[in-house]
Scaffold this motif. Structure first.
Motif, PDB file in Angstrom:
ATOM      1  N   ARG A  77     -56.789  -6.390 -43.573  1.00  0.00           N
ATOM      2  CA  ARG A  77     -57.600  -5.381 -42.906  1.00  0.00           C
ATOM      3  C   ARG A  77     -58.452  -6.073 -41.855  1.00  0.00           C
ATOM      4  O   ARG A  77     -59.143  -7.043 -42.151  1.00  0.00           O
ATOM      5  CB  ARG A  77     -58.461  -4.674 -43.950  1.00  0.00           C
ATOM      6  CG  ARG A  77     -59.015  -3.387 -43.464  1.00  0.00           C
ATOM      7  CD  ARG A  77     -59.503  -2.573 -44.628  1.00  0.00           C
ATOM      8  NE  ARG A  77     -60.940  -2.391 -44.464  1.00  0.00           N
ATOM      9  CZ  ARG A  77     -61.729  -1.880 -45.370  1.00  0.00           C
ATOM     10  NH1 ARG A  77     -61.227  -1.589 -46.547  1.00  0.00           N
ATOM     11  NH2 ARG A  77     -62.983  -1.699 -45.137  1.00  0.00           N
ATOM     12  N   GLN A  78     -58.445  -5.564 -40.661  1.00  0.00           N
ATOM     13  CA  GLN A  78     -59.197  -6.214 -39.574  1.00  0.00           C
ATOM     14  C   GLN A  78     -60.500  -5.456 -39.385  1.00  0.00           C
ATOM     15  O   GLN A  78     -60.511  -4.312 -38.972  1.00  0.00           O
ATOM     16  CB  GLN A  78     -58.374  -6.182 -38.286  1.00  0.00           C
ATOM     17  CG  GLN A  78     -59.076  -6.868 -37.146  1.00  0.00           C
ATOM     18  CD  GLN A  78     -58.219  -6.858 -35.889  1.00  0.00           C
ATOM     19  OE1 GLN A  78     -57.038  -6.564 -35.945  1.00  0.00           O
ATOM     20  NE2 GLN A  78     -58.834  -7.197 -34.774  1.00  0.00           N
ATOM     21  N   ASP A  79     -61.638  -6.147 -39.716  1.00  0.00           N
ATOM     22  CA  ASP A  79     -62.961  -5.553 -39.528  1.00  0.00           C
ATOM     23  C   ASP A  79     -63.619  -6.054 -38.238  1.00  0.00           C
ATOM     24  O   ASP A  79     -64.500  -5.397 -37.690  1.00  0.00           O
ATOM     25  CB  ASP A  79     -63.865  -5.876 -40.733  1.00  0.00           C
ATOM     26  CG  ASP A  79     -63.364  -5.190 -42.005  1.00  0.00           C
ATOM     27  OD1 ASP A  79     -62.776  -4.099 -41.891  1.00  0.00           O
ATOM     28  OD2 ASP A  79     -63.528  -5.759 -43.097  1.00  0.00           O
ATOM     29  N   GLU A  80     -63.273  -7.237 -37.779  1.00  0.00           N
ATOM     30  CA  GLU A  80     -63.874  -7.842 -36.597  1.00  0.00           C
ATOM     31  C   GLU A  80     -62.794  -8.247 -35.627  1.00  0.00           C
ATOM     32  O   GLU A  80     -61.595  -8.199 -35.932  1.00  0.00           O
ATOM     33  CB  GLU A  80     -64.670  -9.102 -37.019  1.00  0.00           C
ATOM     34  CG  GLU A  80     -65.787  -8.813 -38.002  1.00  0.00           C
ATOM     35  CD  GLU A  80     -66.452 -10.099 -38.471  1.00  0.00           C
ATOM     36  OE1 GLU A  80     -66.070 -11.187 -37.981  1.00  0.00           O
ATOM     37  OE2 GLU A  80     -67.321 -10.002 -39.341  1.00  0.00           O
ATOM     38  N   ASP A  81     -63.232  -8.703 -34.468  1.00  0.00           N
ATOM     39  CA  ASP A  81     -62.284  -9.202 -33.486  1.00  0.00           C
ATOM     40  C   ASP A  81     -61.686 -10.521 -33.978  1.00  0.00           C
ATOM     41  O   ASP A  81     -62.316 -11.274 -34.715  1.00  0.00           O
ATOM     42  CB  ASP A  81     -62.973  -9.434 -32.144  1.00  0.00           C
ATOM     43  CG  ASP A  81     -63.353  -8.103 -31.489  1.00  0.00           C
ATOM     44  OD1 ASP A  81     -62.706  -7.105 -31.835  1.00  0.00           O
ATOM     45  OD2 ASP A  81     -64.294  -8.087 -30.688  1.00  0.00           O
TER      46      ASP A  81
END
Length: 168
Positions: free
Chosen positions: A160-164
């Motif tokens: 899961r991508q929460d940040e760049d």
């Protein structure tokens, strides 16, 4: 060789042989037909007593007292209740089996329709056309090797991508 003429021993043996599994008593030892007590009484008196006894037994058998009738009614009611419930359960079960059969037929028709629709959709999708629109009209290109980042597998099965994503 054995002789064909019958000997005296053979004849005596055939006369002694008894058929069956019991031995008959000689005629001199027959049991008396009636008891001595019965000879003393007149025959009519015995028959009338026997008829009276039979009549009394029949009257006793025909008499129904309250506990007997109550037990008979209770047994009949229980039997009737059990039979009615059994028939109700049987009819309910056959109705459920019919509904299950109808639902299975509906499921099979829906699966067949779904497979036919999926086949028609797959026929209409032209992968060459999709590639042409993506590259020419939308300006999409394949990723280079330096643009692909590999991650170690985490506890869950997806990332899961929460940040760049960091540059390095």
């Amino acid at each position: 060789m054995a002789s064909t003429r019958p000997g005296p021993k053979r004849q005596a043996y055939k006369e002694v042989y008894v058929h069956g599994n019991t031995v008959l008593k000689p005629k001199t030892q027959q049991a008396p037909s009636e008891h001595p007590e019965q000879k003393k009484r007149p025959k009519r008196h015995r028959e009338s007593r026997e008829a009276l006894r039979v009549r009394r037994n029949q009257e006793k058998a025909l008499q129904m007292n309250l506990p007997y009738v109550a037990a008979l009614v209770a047994a009949a009611c229980c039997s009737l209740y059990i039979c009615v419930n059994y028939i109700r359960l049987q009819s309910g079960m056959t109705a459920r089996m019919d509904t299950i059969k109808d639902l299975e037929q509906q499921l099979n028709t829906l699966k067949t329709e779904n497979d036919a629709l999926e086949t028609r959709i797959n026929i209409y999708v032209d992968l060459d056309y999709v590639y042409k629109v993506a590259t020419e009209e939308l300006g999409m290109v394949y990723a280079n090797k330096d643009q692909v980042l590999m991650y170690d597998k985490t506890e869950s099965e997806y990332v899961r991508q929460d940040e760049d994503i960091p540059a390095n």
